[in-house]
Enzyme design. Structure first.
Site, PDB file in Angstrom:
ATOM      1  N   LEU A 224      48.598  37.635  39.805  1.00 47.56           N
ATOM      2  CA  LEU A 224      49.915  37.000  39.709  1.00 47.56           C
ATOM      3  C   LEU A 224      50.439  36.955  38.284  1.00 47.56           C
ATOM      4  CD1 LEU A 224      49.167  33.974  42.093  1.00 47.56           C
ATOM      5  CD2 LEU A 224      50.263  36.155  42.687  1.00 47.56           C
TER       6      LEU A 224
ATOM      7  N   ASP B  27      43.304  46.402  35.259  1.00 48.71           N
ATOM      8  CA  ASP B  27      42.081  47.211  35.361  1.00 48.71           C
ATOM      9  C   ASP B  27      40.877  46.428  34.853  1.00 48.71           C
ATOM     10  OD1 ASP B  27      43.570  49.394  36.305  1.00 48.71           O
ATOM     11  OD2 ASP B  27      43.982  50.082  34.274  1.00 48.71           O
TER      12      ASP B  27
END
Length: 311
Positions: A222, A253
């Site tokens: 988020l 990532d």
């Protein structure tokens, strides 16, 4: 071992300039070059956290050679599939006068059918020794949207858990439930075709992905509002770890890397996601596409707020 698959790697270039202006020649600062692309970023961060990794990726041309050389310098075992077209570049410019960051992402090379099959064959030869496979990043031109289903089939054949982080239409073609799917809120919005403005909406959307058989667990990043972990049985909110952000490149990532490393350590999923949030936050402290520092990860992991059940 964690094996990563990156179908659309990139040679990441980061530089800075006082002010970005249209039509003018803008003379930038000294560039920084890093190997990039979803799975490659995951491998770089996982190695910093002490996990054994191996990176599978297609690469071609001068840019592909440079990317492979940088991976070697980072000490990451690389399984490169040679391709005819050159590997793409991604360009990040930090504007010093405003603190804004401009990111230019190229589409990538067109992979032939034979090159795609070779990528899958390399995965098949490696997946048997992997504890987890992480497939991460966009698909380059020429690669069909059901490609990650073929990856999931190979992992299922060997009983190796798959963690998937990809944008686009891949979910529509995913019939095998992966262990964990990690979309951003924007990607989940795009999948649902609407804006998920409330936490209840976000949880329901993640559960719809689970109910459709795409994933056993969904972690929704988020951004500045933390993350949600959703399974069929529960939903848990992870709060933001406050840091002074220098660059958001690669934070998602890094989060995937932290989660996977936590699972590799045998941790419960909630604790692994907590490590993922700390790893993503530590990446915000680094300039450009530079990898995070392990000491920062461990410090922020200790400072992370406890996850809260929400549904």
């Amino acid at each position: 071992m964690i094996v990563t698959l990156t179908m659309n790697p990139a040679l990441d270039i980061t530089t800075e300039i006082g002010t970005v202006q249209p039509t003018h020649k803008m003379r930038c600062g000294t560039p920084q070059y890093d190997p990039g692309g979803g799975g490659i970023n995951v491998a770089r961060v996982a190695r910093v956290l002490g996990a054994p990794v191996s990176a599978i990726f297609p690469a071609g041309g001068v840019t592909g050679e440079a990317l492979s050389r940088l991976l070697g310098m980072a000490g990451i075992p690389a399984d490169r599939i040679p391709i005819a077209e050159p590997t793409r570049e991604s360009f990040t410019v930090n504007e010093l006068s405003t603190g804004k960051q401009f990111r230019f992402i190229l589409p990538g090379p067109v992979l032939t059918d034979a090159e795609q099959i070779e990528c899958l064959d390399r995965l098949r030869h490696t997946v048997g020794v992997a504890d987890y496979v992480v497939a991460s990043g966009s698909l380059p031109p020429g690669v069909p949207a059901d490609f990650y289903q073929r990856v999931a089939d190979i992992c299922a054949e060997f009983g190796t858990p798959l963690i998937l982080d990809s944008s686009g239409d891949c979910l529509k073609y995913l019939d095998t439930a992966v262990l964990l799917l990690k979309p951003s809120l924007r990607e989940l919005n795009e999948h649902c075709g609407r804006s998920l403005t409330t936490e209840a909406d976000q949880i329901a959307a993640a559960r719809s992905v689970i109910d459709a058989g795409h994933a056993d667990n969904v972690v929704v990043s988020l951004g500045g509002r933390g993350a949600l972990l959703v399974s069929a049985a529960e939903a848990v909110r992870f709060g933001v770890i406050p840091v002074q952000s220098r660059s958001g490149v690669g934070a998602g990532d890094a989060m995937v890397a932290g989660i996977t490393v936590g699972l590799l350590r045998g941790w419960p999923l909630q604790k692994a996601v907590l490590l993922g949030t700390a790893t993503g936050a530590a990446t915000l402290l680094t300039p450009g596409t530079e990898v995070c520092d392990r000491d920062d990860v461990e410090r922020l992991f200790g400072e992370a707020p406890e996850p809260v059940p929400v549904g």
